[in-house]
Design an enzyme around this catalytic site. Sequence first.
Site, mmCIF file in Angstrom:
data_model
loop_
_atom_site.group_PDB
_atom_site.id
_atom_site.type_symbol
_atom_site.label_atom_id
_atom_site.label_comp_id
_atom_site.label_asym_id
_atom_site.label_seq_id
_atom_site.Cartn_x
_atom_site.Cartn_y
_atom_site.Cartn_z
ATOM 1 C CB THR A 52 -0.945 0.006 1.206
ATOM 2 O OG1 THR A 52 -0.186 -0.172 2.407
ATOM 3 C CG2 THR A 52 -1.960 -1.123 1.091
ATOM 4 C CB THR B 98 1.314 5.569 3.723
ATOM 5 O OG1 THR B 98 0.473 6.578 3.167
ATOM 6 C CG2 THR B 98 2.104 6.161 4.875
ATOM 7 C CB CYS B 99 2.760 0.416 3.989
ATOM 8 S SG CYS B 99 1.221 0.594 4.931
ATOM 9 C CB SER B 100 5.186 0.650 -0.522
ATOM 10 O OG SER B 100 4.517 -0.577 -0.337
#
Length: 249
Positions: free
Chosen positions: A48, A50-52
């Site tokens: 996803t 923001t996570c990546s």
Amino acid sequence: MELENREGQRVPEVTFRCRKDNDWNDVRSADIFSGRNVVVFALPGAFTPTCSSAHVPRYNELAPVLKKHGIDEIVCISVNDGFVMEAWQADQEADRITFLADGNGEFTEKMGMLVDKSDLGFGERSWRYSMLVRDGVIEKQFIEPDEPGDPFVVSDADTMLSHVAPDAACPEDVVVFTKPGCPYCASAKQMLEDADLDYEEIVLGRDASLRSLRAATGAMTVPQVFVGGHRIGGSEDLEQWIHRERRAA
């Protein structure tokens, strides 16, 4: 939604069904936390945005600094299966982080962080948070505010580093422009590695063009090295800069 801060409590005892080297690798809570200092950050989902783009990369980048200040392991937890987490770690090139697959959400539920994201088609996922765990006990927990969407303001790596080591200096960003087959580029990269400086490599013909190099650096030759936004120059300039930094230290 009620998100409980669990500082002072023990982390849940579960078994994470993970994948390693294309095989199953079960990991128990005790394997990770017993007798050790561990930083954990949990997030809504692999791959996803923001996570990546921010959460994982910055923890991976600051991992050496955190470990220098007594952290034994940095763990990323998400309610995804082992196949997805293994593929995501490889895609992120995050070899300094341990990825734990909480596929059934058991750990996340016991932490009180399982939330309903059915509006996104995700089902139940983890709320975004981070924590410092010492010998299985949660010393500090940073929980994102209970707001709509996916807030990302307190569970980041810099906030955690500030708690673990308030006076620690973050490494400066290093970028080197190179081209394939260039011996001076190879020499510059080796110098950076010998100086224990992480760097991002921008390869002409793959990541950028000669026009991009000229526009960004004002130069027509490679390598071109930048540290903290300042241009160092070519391989000889880099060698001199490293010597100056070592003398200053």
